[in-house]
Scaffold this motif. Structure first.
Motif, mmCIF file in Angstrom:
data_model
loop_
_atom_site.group_PDB
_atom_site.id
_atom_site.type_symbol
_atom_site.label_atom_id
_atom_site.label_comp_id
_atom_site.label_asym_id
_atom_site.label_seq_id
_atom_site.Cartn_x
_atom_site.Cartn_y
_atom_site.Cartn_z
ATOM 1 N N GLY A 32 -38.774 11.040 -4.270
ATOM 2 C CA GLY A 32 -40.108 11.568 -4.028
ATOM 3 C C GLY A 32 -41.207 10.530 -4.172
ATOM 4 O O GLY A 32 -41.011 9.458 -4.750
ATOM 5 N N TYR A 33 -42.370 10.893 -3.654
ATOM 6 C CA TYR A 33 -43.545 10.017 -3.722
ATOM 7 C C TYR A 33 -43.895 9.661 -5.162
ATOM 8 O O TYR A 33 -44.374 8.561 -5.445
ATOM 9 N N GLY A 34 -43.633 10.572 -6.090
ATOM 10 C CA GLY A 34 -43.997 10.338 -7.483
ATOM 11 C C GLY A 34 -42.891 9.755 -8.335
ATOM 12 O O GLY A 34 -43.008 9.720 -9.566
ATOM 13 N N ASP A 35 -41.808 9.288 -7.714
ATOM 14 C CA ASP A 35 -40.654 8.826 -8.474
ATOM 15 C C ASP A 35 -40.707 7.359 -8.876
ATOM 16 O O ASP A 35 -39.824 6.895 -9.595
ATOM 17 N N LEU A 36 -41.704 6.611 -8.402
ATOM 18 C CA LEU A 36 -41.858 5.219 -8.812
ATOM 19 C C LEU A 36 -43.140 5.088 -9.619
ATOM 20 O O LEU A 36 -44.158 5.696 -9.295
ATOM 21 N N SER A 37 -43.113 4.258 -10.651
ATOM 22 C CA SER A 37 -44.286 4.145 -11.519
ATOM 23 C C SER A 37 -45.456 3.460 -10.824
ATOM 24 O O SER A 37 -46.614 3.667 -11.201
ATOM 25 N N SER A 38 -45.206 2.673 -9.758
ATOM 26 C CA SER A 38 -46.320 2.087 -9.016
ATOM 27 C C SER A 38 -47.056 3.141 -8.192
ATOM 28 O O SER A 38 -48.231 2.949 -7.846
ATOM 29 N N TYR A 39 -46.400 4.244 -7.896
ATOM 30 C CA TYR A 39 -47.025 5.350 -7.173
ATOM 31 C C TYR A 39 -47.524 6.438 -8.108
ATOM 32 O O TYR A 39 -48.418 7.208 -7.751
ATOM 33 N N ASN A 40 -46.947 6.522 -9.279
ATOM 34 C CA ASN A 40 -47.246 7.619 -10.200
ATOM 35 C C ASN A 40 -47.518 7.060 -11.589
ATOM 36 O O ASN A 40 -46.590 6.785 -12.345
#
Length: 525
Positions: A32-40
Protein backbone atom coordinates in the motif's frame (compact mmCIF):
# COMPACT_ATOMS: atom_id res chain seq x y z
CA UNK A 1 29.38 -8.74 -45.01
CA UNK A 2 33.17 -8.61 -45.22
CA UNK A 3 35.28 -9.21 -42.10
CA UNK A 4 36.44 -5.56 -41.84
CA UNK A 5 32.86 -4.34 -42.25
CA UNK A 6 31.66 -6.86 -39.68
CA UNK A 7 34.32 -5.72 -37.21
CA UNK A 8 33.28 -2.08 -37.64
CA UNK A 9 29.61 -3.02 -37.21
CA UNK A 10 30.30 -4.97 -34.01
CA UNK A 11 32.43 -2.16 -32.62
CA UNK A 12 29.73 0.40 -33.29
CA UNK A 13 27.07 -1.88 -31.81
CA UNK A 14 29.16 -2.45 -28.70
CA UNK A 15 29.70 1.28 -28.27
CA UNK A 16 25.99 2.01 -28.61
CA UNK A 17 25.05 -0.69 -26.11
CA UNK A 18 27.71 0.40 -23.62
CA UNK A 19 26.14 3.84 -23.44
CA UNK A 20 22.80 2.45 -22.33
CA UNK A 21 22.16 1.95 -18.61
CA UNK A 22 21.42 -1.30 -16.87
CA UNK A 23 17.81 -1.43 -15.67
CA UNK A 24 16.32 -3.24 -12.65
CA UNK A 25 12.63 -3.23 -11.77
CA UNK A 26 11.67 -4.39 -8.27
CA UNK A 27 7.95 -5.08 -8.42
CA UNK A 28 6.32 -5.53 -5.02
CA UNK A 29 3.02 -7.28 -4.36
CA UNK A 30 0.03 -5.86 -2.44
CA UNK A 31 2.08 -3.00 -1.03
CA UNK A 32 0.00 0.00 0.00
CA UNK A 33 0.80 3.68 -0.35
CA UNK A 34 1.31 3.90 3.41
CA UNK A 35 3.58 0.87 3.74
CA UNK A 36 6.90 2.73 3.36
CA UNK A 37 8.14 5.20 5.95
CA UNK A 38 9.15 7.69 3.23
CA UNK A 39 5.47 7.84 2.24
CA UNK A 40 3.99 7.49 5.71
CA UNK A 41 5.61 9.43 8.57
CA UNK A 42 3.31 7.58 10.98
CA UNK A 43 4.31 4.11 9.79
CA UNK A 44 4.66 1.54 12.56
CA UNK A 45 8.12 0.57 11.31
CA UNK A 46 10.91 2.02 9.21
CA UNK A 47 12.00 1.09 5.67
CA UNK A 48 15.50 2.63 5.66
CA UNK A 49 16.81 1.23 2.36
CA UNK A 50 13.74 2.28 0.37
CA UNK A 51 13.85 5.64 2.12
CA UNK A 52 17.50 5.88 1.05
CA UNK A 53 16.54 4.95 -2.51
CA UNK A 54 13.94 7.73 -2.53
CA UNK A 55 16.39 10.25 -1.07
CA UNK A 56 18.94 9.37 -3.74
CA UNK A 57 16.43 9.63 -6.59
CA UNK A 58 12.81 10.58 -7.11
CA UNK A 59 9.68 9.57 -5.22
CA UNK A 60 6.29 9.90 -6.93
CA UNK A 61 3.33 10.73 -4.70
CA UNK A 62 0.57 10.36 -7.31
CA UNK A 63 1.51 6.99 -8.84
CA UNK A 64 -1.07 4.31 -9.65
CA UNK A 65 -1.29 0.66 -10.57
CA UNK A 66 -3.25 -0.11 -13.76
CA UNK A 67 -5.58 -2.42 -11.85
CA UNK A 68 -6.41 -3.18 -8.25
CA UNK A 69 -5.43 -6.87 -8.51
CA UNK A 70 -2.31 -8.78 -9.50
CA UNK A 71 -2.59 -10.23 -13.00
CA UNK A 72 -4.06 -7.21 -14.85
CA UNK A 73 -1.49 -4.89 -13.29
CA UNK A 74 1.35 -7.17 -14.36
CA UNK A 75 -0.06 -7.14 -17.86
CA UNK A 76 0.11 -3.34 -17.63
CA UNK A 77 3.76 -3.43 -16.60
CA UNK A 78 4.85 -5.75 -19.40
CA UNK A 79 2.61 -4.33 -22.14
CA UNK A 80 2.18 -0.63 -21.28
CA UNK A 81 -1.58 -1.11 -21.61
CA UNK A 82 -4.76 -1.46 -19.56
CA UNK A 83 -6.08 -5.00 -19.29
CA UNK A 84 -9.13 -4.32 -21.46
CA UNK A 85 -6.80 -3.93 -24.44
CA UNK A 86 -6.17 -7.68 -24.09
CA UNK A 87 -9.54 -8.96 -22.91
CA UNK A 88 -12.05 -6.32 -24.01
CA UNK A 89 -13.08 -5.92 -20.36
CA UNK A 90 -11.42 -6.55 -17.02
CA UNK A 91 -9.18 -9.44 -16.10
CA UNK A 92 -9.06 -11.84 -13.19
CA UNK A 93 -6.12 -13.21 -11.24
CA UNK A 94 -5.06 -16.65 -12.42
CA UNK A 95 -5.22 -19.72 -10.17
CA UNK A 96 -4.06 -23.26 -10.87
CA UNK A 97 -3.10 -23.88 -14.53
CA UNK A 98 -4.81 -20.65 -15.58
CA UNK A 99 -4.21 -19.13 -18.99
CA UNK A 100 -3.50 -18.48 -21.77
CA UNK A 101 -1.31 -15.45 -21.28
CA UNK A 102 -2.81 -11.98 -21.33
CA UNK A 103 0.28 -11.08 -23.38
CA UNK A 104 -0.74 -12.05 -26.90
CA UNK A 105 1.60 -13.49 -29.57
CA UNK A 106 3.18 -10.68 -31.53
CA UNK A 107 2.55 -8.00 -28.90
CA UNK A 108 5.54 -5.80 -28.19
CA UNK A 109 6.50 -6.41 -24.57
CA UNK A 110 8.79 -4.46 -22.30
CA UNK A 111 11.41 -7.20 -22.41
CA UNK A 112 11.08 -7.59 -26.17
CA UNK A 113 11.55 -3.88 -26.74
CA UNK A 114 14.74 -3.86 -24.67
CA UNK A 115 16.00 -7.00 -26.39
CA UNK A 116 15.79 -5.10 -29.67
CA UNK A 117 18.07 -2.46 -28.14
CA UNK A 118 20.70 -5.05 -27.23
CA UNK A 119 19.74 -5.82 -23.62
CA UNK A 120 20.14 -9.18 -21.94
CA UNK A 121 16.78 -9.62 -20.22
CA UNK A 122 15.63 -11.70 -17.26
CA UNK A 123 12.61 -11.99 -14.96
CA UNK A 124 12.58 -13.67 -11.58
CA UNK A 125 9.71 -14.29 -9.16
CA UNK A 126 6.00 -14.03 -9.59
CA UNK A 127 4.83 -14.01 -13.24
CA UNK A 128 1.04 -14.34 -13.00
CA UNK A 129 -0.10 -13.12 -16.41
CA UNK A 130 -1.38 -16.53 -17.49
CA UNK A 131 0.23 -19.64 -19.01
CA UNK A 132 -0.96 -22.39 -21.33
CA UNK A 133 -1.00 -25.88 -19.80
CA UNK A 134 -2.04 -29.06 -21.62
CA UNK A 135 -3.45 -32.39 -20.48
CA UNK A 136 -2.42 -35.84 -21.78
CA UNK A 137 -4.64 -35.37 -24.84
CA UNK A 138 -3.03 -32.04 -25.70
CA UNK A 139 -6.08 -30.02 -24.70
CA UNK A 140 -5.63 -26.71 -22.91
CA UNK A 141 -6.57 -26.84 -19.25
CA UNK A 142 -8.69 -24.20 -17.62
CA UNK A 143 -7.84 -22.53 -14.34
CA UNK A 144 -8.78 -23.71 -10.90
CA UNK A 145 -7.03 -25.92 -8.40
CA UNK A 146 -8.64 -29.24 -9.49
CA UNK A 147 -6.96 -29.19 -12.91
CA UNK A 148 -3.40 -29.12 -11.59
CA UNK A 149 -2.96 -32.93 -11.45
CA UNK A 150 -4.15 -33.19 -15.05
CA UNK A 151 -1.12 -31.32 -16.43
CA UNK A 152 1.04 -33.26 -18.84
CA UNK A 153 4.39 -31.54 -18.31
CA UNK A 154 6.03 -33.17 -21.31
CA UNK A 155 3.34 -31.82 -23.63
CA UNK A 156 3.14 -28.43 -21.88
CA UNK A 157 6.82 -27.53 -21.89
CA UNK A 158 8.65 -25.60 -23.08
CA UNK A 159 5.77 -23.23 -22.35
CA UNK A 160 4.46 -21.54 -25.47
CA UNK A 161 3.57 -18.28 -23.70
CA UNK A 162 6.01 -18.09 -20.81
CA UNK A 163 8.49 -15.26 -20.22
CA UNK A 164 11.04 -16.69 -22.66
CA UNK A 165 8.42 -16.33 -25.41
CA UNK A 166 7.48 -12.83 -24.27
CA UNK A 167 10.74 -10.94 -24.32
CA UNK A 168 13.02 -12.49 -21.69
CA UNK A 169 16.22 -14.41 -22.37
CA UNK A 170 16.23 -15.94 -18.88
CA UNK A 171 13.50 -16.60 -16.34
CA UNK A 172 12.85 -18.28 -13.02
CA UNK A 173 9.23 -17.80 -12.07
CA UNK A 174 6.14 -19.15 -10.36
CA UNK A 175 2.97 -19.29 -12.48
CA UNK A 176 0.73 -17.61 -9.90
CA UNK A 177 1.02 -15.99 -6.46
CA UNK A 178 4.02 -17.90 -5.07
CA UNK A 179 2.54 -18.87 -1.69
CA UNK A 180 -1.19 -18.41 -2.23
CA UNK A 181 -2.43 -19.99 -5.43
CA UNK A 182 -1.46 -23.49 -6.50
CA UNK A 183 0.05 -24.57 -8.93
CA UNK A 184 3.13 -24.52 -6.66
CA UNK A 185 6.04 -25.16 -9.06
CA UNK A 186 9.13 -23.35 -10.28
CA UNK A 187 9.48 -22.68 -13.99
CA UNK A 188 12.97 -22.09 -15.31
CA UNK A 189 13.37 -20.91 -18.90
CA UNK A 190 10.05 -22.40 -19.93
CA UNK A 191 10.61 -25.78 -18.30
CA UNK A 192 9.37 -27.30 -15.03
CA UNK A 193 12.37 -29.09 -13.47
CA UNK A 194 10.23 -30.80 -10.82
CA UNK A 195 6.47 -31.24 -11.42
CA UNK A 196 3.79 -30.77 -8.80
CA UNK A 197 3.08 -34.31 -7.66
CA UNK A 198 2.48 -33.82 -3.94
CA UNK A 199 -0.47 -32.44 -2.01
CA UNK A 200 0.41 -29.36 0.03
CA UNK A 201 -1.10 -28.99 3.49
CA UNK A 202 -0.90 -25.42 4.88
CA UNK A 203 -0.62 -26.83 8.39
CA UNK A 204 2.98 -27.74 7.53
CA UNK A 205 3.86 -24.02 7.21
CA UNK A 206 4.33 -21.57 10.12
CA UNK A 207 1.39 -19.35 11.10
CA UNK A 208 2.91 -16.15 12.57
CA UNK A 209 0.79 -14.58 15.26
CA UNK A 210 -1.76 -17.35 14.86
CA UNK A 211 -3.40 -15.66 11.85
CA UNK A 212 -0.91 -14.39 9.29
CA UNK A 213 -0.85 -17.61 7.25
CA UNK A 214 -4.25 -16.48 5.97
CA UNK A 215 -4.78 -17.19 2.21
CA UNK A 216 -2.23 -19.99 1.96
CA UNK A 217 -4.26 -22.45 -0.08
CA UNK A 218 -3.91 -26.22 -0.13
CA UNK A 219 -3.15 -27.70 -3.53
CA UNK A 220 -0.54 -29.44 -5.64
CA UNK A 221 3.14 -28.66 -5.18
CA UNK A 222 6.59 -29.75 -6.30
CA UNK A 223 8.50 -31.51 -3.49
CA UNK A 224 11.29 -28.88 -3.57
CA UNK A 225 8.90 -25.91 -3.26
CA UNK A 226 9.41 -23.48 -0.38
CA UNK A 227 6.97 -21.10 1.24
CA UNK A 228 9.24 -19.31 3.72
CA UNK A 229 12.15 -17.39 2.24
CA UNK A 230 10.89 -17.51 -1.34
CA UNK A 231 11.91 -13.90 -1.98
CA UNK A 232 15.49 -14.64 -0.98
CA UNK A 233 15.41 -17.37 -3.65
CA UNK A 234 14.11 -14.89 -6.22
CA UNK A 235 16.82 -12.40 -5.25
CA UNK A 236 19.56 -15.03 -5.56
CA UNK A 237 18.33 -15.94 -9.05
CA UNK A 238 18.34 -12.25 -9.98
CA UNK A 239 21.83 -11.80 -8.55
CA UNK A 240 23.12 -14.83 -10.43
CA UNK A 241 21.68 -13.50 -13.70
CA UNK A 242 23.32 -10.11 -13.21
CA UNK A 243 26.72 -11.34 -12.02
CA UNK A 244 26.97 -14.04 -14.70
CA UNK A 245 26.04 -11.53 -17.37
CA UNK A 246 28.64 -9.06 -16.09
CA UNK A 247 31.31 -11.77 -16.16
CA UNK A 248 30.53 -13.00 -19.66
CA UNK A 249 29.25 -9.96 -21.57
CA UNK A 250 30.00 -6.80 -19.59
CA UNK A 251 29.81 -4.71 -22.76
CA UNK A 252 26.03 -5.32 -23.01
CA UNK A 253 23.43 -3.76 -20.70
CA UNK A 254 21.05 -5.94 -18.72
CA UNK A 255 17.38 -5.65 -17.79
CA UNK A 256 16.18 -7.58 -14.75
CA UNK A 257 12.74 -7.77 -13.16
CA UNK A 258 12.63 -8.96 -9.55
CA UNK A 259 8.95 -9.67 -8.87
CA UNK A 260 8.49 -10.30 -5.16
CA UNK A 261 5.96 -12.22 -3.10
CA UNK A 262 6.12 -9.59 -0.35
CA UNK A 263 3.71 -8.21 0.83
CA UNK A 264 1.05 -10.58 -0.54
CA UNK A 265 -0.68 -12.98 1.83
CA UNK A 266 0.30 -15.22 3.53
CA UNK A 267 2.73 -13.25 5.66
CA UNK A 268 5.75 -15.53 6.09
CA UNK A 269 8.88 -13.55 6.99
CA UNK A 270 12.15 -15.45 6.91
CA UNK A 271 13.52 -16.57 10.24
CA UNK A 272 16.15 -13.85 10.42
CA UNK A 273 13.43 -11.19 10.10
CA UNK A 274 11.06 -12.52 12.74
CA UNK A 275 10.80 -9.77 15.36
CA UNK A 276 12.85 -7.35 13.25
CA UNK A 277 10.25 -4.63 13.89
CA UNK A 278 7.73 -3.86 16.60
CA UNK A 279 4.90 -4.03 14.06
CA UNK A 280 4.23 -7.75 14.05
CA UNK A 281 4.77 -10.27 11.24
CA UNK A 282 3.65 -7.98 8.43
CA UNK A 283 5.93 -5.20 9.63
CA UNK A 284 8.76 -7.75 9.64
CA UNK A 285 7.72 -8.88 6.16
CA UNK A 286 7.89 -5.39 4.65
CA UNK A 287 11.18 -4.80 6.46
CA UNK A 288 12.47 -7.95 4.73
CA UNK A 289 11.42 -6.49 1.38
CA UNK A 290 13.29 -3.32 2.30
CA UNK A 291 16.41 -5.39 3.01
CA UNK A 292 16.16 -7.09 -0.39
CA UNK A 293 15.98 -3.68 -2.09
CA UNK A 294 19.11 -2.76 -0.16
CA UNK A 295 20.82 -5.93 -1.39
CA UNK A 296 20.07 -4.95 -4.98
CA UNK A 297 21.54 -1.47 -4.50
CA UNK A 298 24.59 -2.89 -2.70
CA UNK A 299 25.13 -5.40 -5.52
CA UNK A 300 25.27 -2.58 -8.07
CA UNK A 301 27.91 -0.87 -5.96
CA UNK A 302 29.94 -4.06 -5.53
CA UNK A 303 29.93 -4.56 -9.29
CA UNK A 304 30.90 -0.88 -9.74
CA UNK A 305 27.92 -0.20 -12.00
CA UNK A 306 25.79 1.86 -9.63
CA UNK A 307 26.18 5.07 -11.62
CA UNK A 308 25.10 3.30 -14.81
CA UNK A 309 22.08 1.47 -13.38
CA UNK A 310 18.48 2.65 -13.19
CA UNK A 311 16.48 0.96 -10.42
CA UNK A 312 12.69 1.31 -10.34
CA UNK A 313 10.51 0.27 -7.39
CA UNK A 314 6.76 -0.11 -7.85
CA UNK A 315 3.79 -2.19 -6.63
CA UNK A 316 0.92 -3.95 -8.36
CA UNK A 317 -1.94 -2.63 -6.19
CA UNK A 318 -2.88 -1.58 -2.69
CA UNK A 319 -2.67 -3.66 0.46
CA UNK A 320 -4.87 -6.69 1.14
CA UNK A 321 -8.12 -6.21 3.09
CA UNK A 322 -7.29 -8.16 6.24
CA UNK A 323 -3.75 -6.78 6.19
CA UNK A 324 -5.09 -3.23 6.23
CA UNK A 325 -7.54 -4.09 8.98
CA UNK A 326 -5.15 -6.03 11.21
CA UNK A 327 -2.35 -3.49 10.87
CA UNK A 328 -4.74 -0.68 11.81
CA UNK A 329 -6.17 -2.58 14.75
CA UNK A 330 -2.97 -4.15 16.08
CA UNK A 331 -0.29 -1.59 15.27
CA UNK A 332 -2.01 1.71 14.40
CA UNK A 333 -0.47 1.40 10.94
CA UNK A 334 -2.44 2.50 7.88
CA UNK A 335 -1.21 0.58 4.84
CA UNK A 336 -3.52 2.69 2.65
CA UNK A 337 -1.76 5.85 3.76
CA UNK A 338 -4.92 7.75 4.71
CA UNK A 339 -6.75 6.99 1.47
CA UNK A 340 -10.11 5.28 1.20
CA UNK A 341 -10.12 1.66 0.06
CA UNK A 342 -7.61 -1.14 -0.36
CA UNK A 343 -6.78 -3.96 -2.78
CA UNK A 344 -9.60 -4.58 -5.34
CA UNK A 345 -11.23 -1.17 -4.73
CA UNK A 346 -11.49 1.65 -7.25
CA UNK A 347 -10.94 4.19 -4.48
CA UNK A 348 -7.40 5.55 -4.09
CA UNK A 349 -6.29 2.98 -1.52
CA UNK A 350 -6.76 0.27 -4.13
CA UNK A 351 -4.41 1.66 -6.76
CA UNK A 352 -2.30 4.55 -5.40
CA UNK A 353 1.06 2.90 -4.80
CA UNK A 354 4.71 3.75 -4.12
CA UNK A 355 6.90 4.48 -7.15
CA UNK A 356 10.58 5.32 -6.74
CA UNK A 357 13.33 5.72 -9.34
CA UNK A 358 17.06 5.85 -8.60
CA UNK A 359 19.85 6.39 -11.12
CA UNK A 360 22.78 8.20 -9.46
CA UNK A 361 24.45 9.10 -12.71
CA UNK A 362 21.43 10.79 -14.29
CA UNK A 363 18.47 11.31 -11.91
CA UNK A 364 19.00 14.21 -9.48
CA UNK A 365 18.64 13.17 -5.84
CA UNK A 366 16.04 14.34 -3.36
CA UNK A 367 13.14 14.83 -5.75
CA UNK A 368 9.51 14.41 -4.74
CA UNK A 369 7.11 14.58 -7.67
CA UNK A 370 3.34 15.04 -7.72
CA UNK A 371 3.21 14.06 -11.40
CA UNK A 372 0.26 11.77 -12.05
CA UNK A 373 1.61 8.46 -13.36
CA UNK A 374 0.70 4.83 -13.93
CA UNK A 375 2.75 1.62 -13.97
CA UNK A 376 1.97 1.42 -17.70
CA UNK A 377 4.21 4.49 -18.10
CA UNK A 378 7.34 2.48 -17.32
CA UNK A 379 7.20 1.13 -20.88
CA UNK A 380 7.29 4.48 -22.73
CA UNK A 381 9.74 5.89 -20.18
CA UNK A 382 12.27 3.13 -20.80
CA UNK A 383 11.67 3.33 -24.56
CA UNK A 384 12.43 7.04 -24.39
CA UNK A 385 15.58 6.38 -22.38
CA UNK A 386 17.01 3.80 -24.78
CA UNK A 387 15.98 5.69 -27.92
CA UNK A 388 13.26 3.30 -29.09
CA UNK A 389 10.50 4.93 -31.16
CA UNK A 390 7.30 3.17 -30.12
CA UNK A 391 4.84 2.30 -32.87
CA UNK A 392 1.37 3.70 -32.28
CA UNK A 393 -0.13 0.23 -31.86
CA UNK A 394 2.20 -0.63 -28.95
CA UNK A 395 2.03 0.43 -25.28
CA UNK A 396 -1.16 2.38 -25.99
CA UNK A 397 -1.62 3.54 -22.39
CA UNK A 398 1.98 4.53 -21.73
CA UNK A 399 3.33 8.06 -21.25
CA UNK A 400 6.99 9.07 -21.06
CA UNK A 401 7.80 10.09 -17.48
CA UNK A 402 11.51 10.54 -18.14
CA UNK A 403 11.35 14.37 -18.08
CA UNK A 404 9.87 14.20 -14.58
CA UNK A 405 12.58 11.81 -13.41
CA UNK A 406 15.32 14.01 -14.84
CA UNK A 407 13.86 17.09 -13.16
CA UNK A 408 13.30 18.92 -16.45
CA UNK A 409 9.49 18.82 -16.44
CA UNK A 410 7.86 21.89 -14.82
CA UNK A 411 6.08 20.71 -11.69
CA UNK A 412 2.91 22.62 -12.55
CA UNK A 413 2.66 21.00 -16.02
CA UNK A 414 1.22 17.48 -16.00
CA UNK A 415 2.73 15.05 -18.47
CA UNK A 416 -0.51 13.11 -18.39
CA UNK A 417 -3.74 14.91 -19.35
CA UNK A 418 -5.67 11.96 -17.91
CA UNK A 419 -5.16 8.58 -16.29
CA UNK A 420 -7.12 5.30 -16.41
CA UNK A 421 -7.33 2.59 -13.78
CA UNK A 422 -9.54 -0.49 -13.48
CA UNK A 423 -10.81 -2.12 -10.32
CA UNK A 424 -11.34 -5.78 -9.44
CA UNK A 425 -14.39 -6.23 -11.66
CA UNK A 426 -12.80 -4.34 -14.54
CA UNK A 427 -14.79 -1.18 -13.91
CA UNK A 428 -13.13 2.09 -14.85
CA UNK A 429 -11.86 5.09 -12.96
CA UNK A 430 -10.54 8.16 -14.78
CA UNK A 431 -8.49 11.07 -13.49
CA UNK A 432 -8.16 14.52 -15.02
CA UNK A 433 -6.18 16.87 -12.82
CA UNK A 434 -7.76 16.88 -9.38
CA UNK A 435 -10.99 15.34 -10.64
CA UNK A 436 -11.69 11.64 -10.43
CA UNK A 437 -14.71 9.87 -11.90
CA UNK A 438 -15.59 6.28 -10.98
CA UNK A 439 -17.86 4.68 -13.55
CA UNK A 440 -19.59 2.53 -10.97
CA UNK A 441 -21.26 2.54 -7.58
CA UNK A 442 -19.43 1.52 -4.43
CA UNK A 443 -15.90 0.20 -4.23
CA UNK A 444 -15.76 -1.59 -7.57
CA UNK A 445 -14.12 -4.42 -5.69
CA UNK A 446 -14.63 -5.49 -2.08
CA UNK A 447 -17.96 -6.04 -0.42
CA UNK A 448 -18.16 -3.82 2.62
CA UNK A 449 -20.92 -5.70 4.41
CA UNK A 450 -18.75 -8.51 5.77
CA UNK A 451 -17.43 -8.56 9.31
CA UNK A 452 -13.93 -7.34 8.42
CA UNK A 453 -14.81 -4.29 6.31
CA UNK A 454 -18.16 -3.10 7.61
CA UNK A 455 -16.41 -0.86 10.13
CA UNK A 456 -14.98 1.12 7.18
CA UNK A 457 -18.29 1.83 5.48
CA UNK A 458 -18.86 5.55 4.86
CA UNK A 459 -22.32 7.02 4.53
CA UNK A 460 -22.97 7.85 0.87
CA UNK A 461 -24.26 11.40 0.34
CA UNK A 462 -25.60 10.41 -3.11
CA UNK A 463 -26.73 6.80 -2.70
CA UNK A 464 -28.80 6.85 -5.89
CA UNK A 465 -25.99 8.05 -8.16
CA UNK A 466 -24.85 5.40 -10.67
CA UNK A 467 -21.26 6.66 -10.46
CA UNK A 468 -18.96 8.79 -8.32
CA UNK A 469 -17.19 12.09 -8.83
CA UNK A 470 -14.63 13.48 -6.40
CA UNK A 471 -12.29 16.45 -6.26
CA UNK A 472 -9.15 14.91 -4.76
CA UNK A 473 -7.63 18.30 -3.97
CA UNK A 474 -10.38 19.18 -1.52
CA UNK A 475 -11.54 15.63 -0.77
CA UNK A 476 -8.62 13.16 -0.98
CA UNK A 477 -10.58 10.68 1.13
CA UNK A 478 -13.33 10.43 -1.52
CA UNK A 479 -16.08 11.10 1.00
CA UNK A 480 -18.34 13.57 -0.86
CA UNK A 481 -19.78 12.39 -4.16
CA UNK A 482 -20.29 15.35 -6.52
CA UNK A 483 -21.97 13.29 -9.23
CA UNK A 484 -25.06 15.52 -9.39
CA UNK A 485 -23.67 18.73 -7.96
CA UNK A 486 -20.89 18.96 -10.59
CA UNK A 487 -22.83 17.48 -13.48
CA UNK A 488 -20.89 19.35 -16.17
CA UNK A 489 -17.54 17.97 -14.97
CA UNK A 490 -19.02 14.50 -14.60
CA UNK A 491 -20.38 14.56 -18.16
CA UNK A 492 -17.02 15.81 -19.43
CA UNK A 493 -15.20 12.89 -17.80
CA UNK A 494 -17.81 10.38 -18.94
CA UNK A 495 -17.36 11.58 -22.52
CA UNK A 496 -13.57 11.43 -22.19
CA UNK A 497 -13.70 7.90 -20.81
CA UNK A 498 -15.92 6.78 -23.66
CA UNK A 499 -13.58 8.35 -26.19
CA UNK A 500 -10.46 6.76 -24.70
CA UNK A 501 -12.06 3.32 -24.58
CA UNK A 502 -13.34 3.50 -28.15
CA UNK A 503 -10.14 4.97 -29.60
CA UNK A 504 -8.08 2.02 -28.43
CA UNK A 505 -5.51 4.21 -26.70
CA UNK A 506 -5.07 6.83 -24.02
CA UNK A 507 -1.44 7.69 -24.84
CA UNK A 508 -0.46 10.14 -27.59
CA UNK A 509 0.56 9.02 -31.05
CA UNK A 510 3.97 9.66 -32.62
CA UNK A 511 5.86 9.46 -29.34
CA UNK A 512 9.46 10.52 -29.78
CA UNK A 513 12.17 9.10 -27.52
CA UNK A 514 14.56 11.38 -25.70
CA UNK A 515 17.57 9.08 -26.05
CA UNK A 516 20.69 8.79 -23.93
CA UNK A 517 22.48 11.49 -25.89
CA UNK A 518 20.01 14.00 -24.45
CA UNK A 519 20.21 12.85 -20.84
CA UNK A 520 22.88 14.87 -19.01
CA UNK A 521 24.95 13.46 -16.20
CA UNK A 522 24.13 14.68 -12.72
CA UNK A 523 26.60 17.37 -11.71
CA UNK A 524 28.59 16.58 -8.60
CA UNK A 525 28.01 18.98 -5.74
Amino acid sequence: MSKPALSIFLALTTCACAQLPNIVIIYADDLGYGDLSSYNPDAAYQTPRLDQMAAEGIRFTDAHSPSTICSPSRYGLFSGQQIYRSTGRGGGAFEGPGGPSYLKPGDLTLGGMLQEKGYQTGVFGKWHVGLTWLDKDGKRLGGGFKNSPLIDYEKSTPLIDGPNERGFHESFITPNCPTTDPLYVYIENGMVPIPADQRYNPESTPNPGGKWRWDNDAGWMAPDYQFVGVDELFYEKTKSFITTHREKTPEKPFFAVLSTQIAHAPVLPSEEFNGATEAGPRGDFVFQLDAIVGQVIDLMKELEIDEETLILFNADNGAETVHVDWMRQDHDHDASGGFRGMKRDGWEGGHRVPFIARWPGRIPAGQVSAQMTNTTDIFATLASLVGYELPDEAATDSFDMLPAMLGTQPAEKSIRPHLLTQSFRGEFQIRQGDWKYLDHQGSGGNGYKDNVLEKYVLEENEPDAPGQLYNLKTDPGETTNLYFKEAAKREELQALLKKLKESGRSAPKNRKPLGMENIPKVKEK
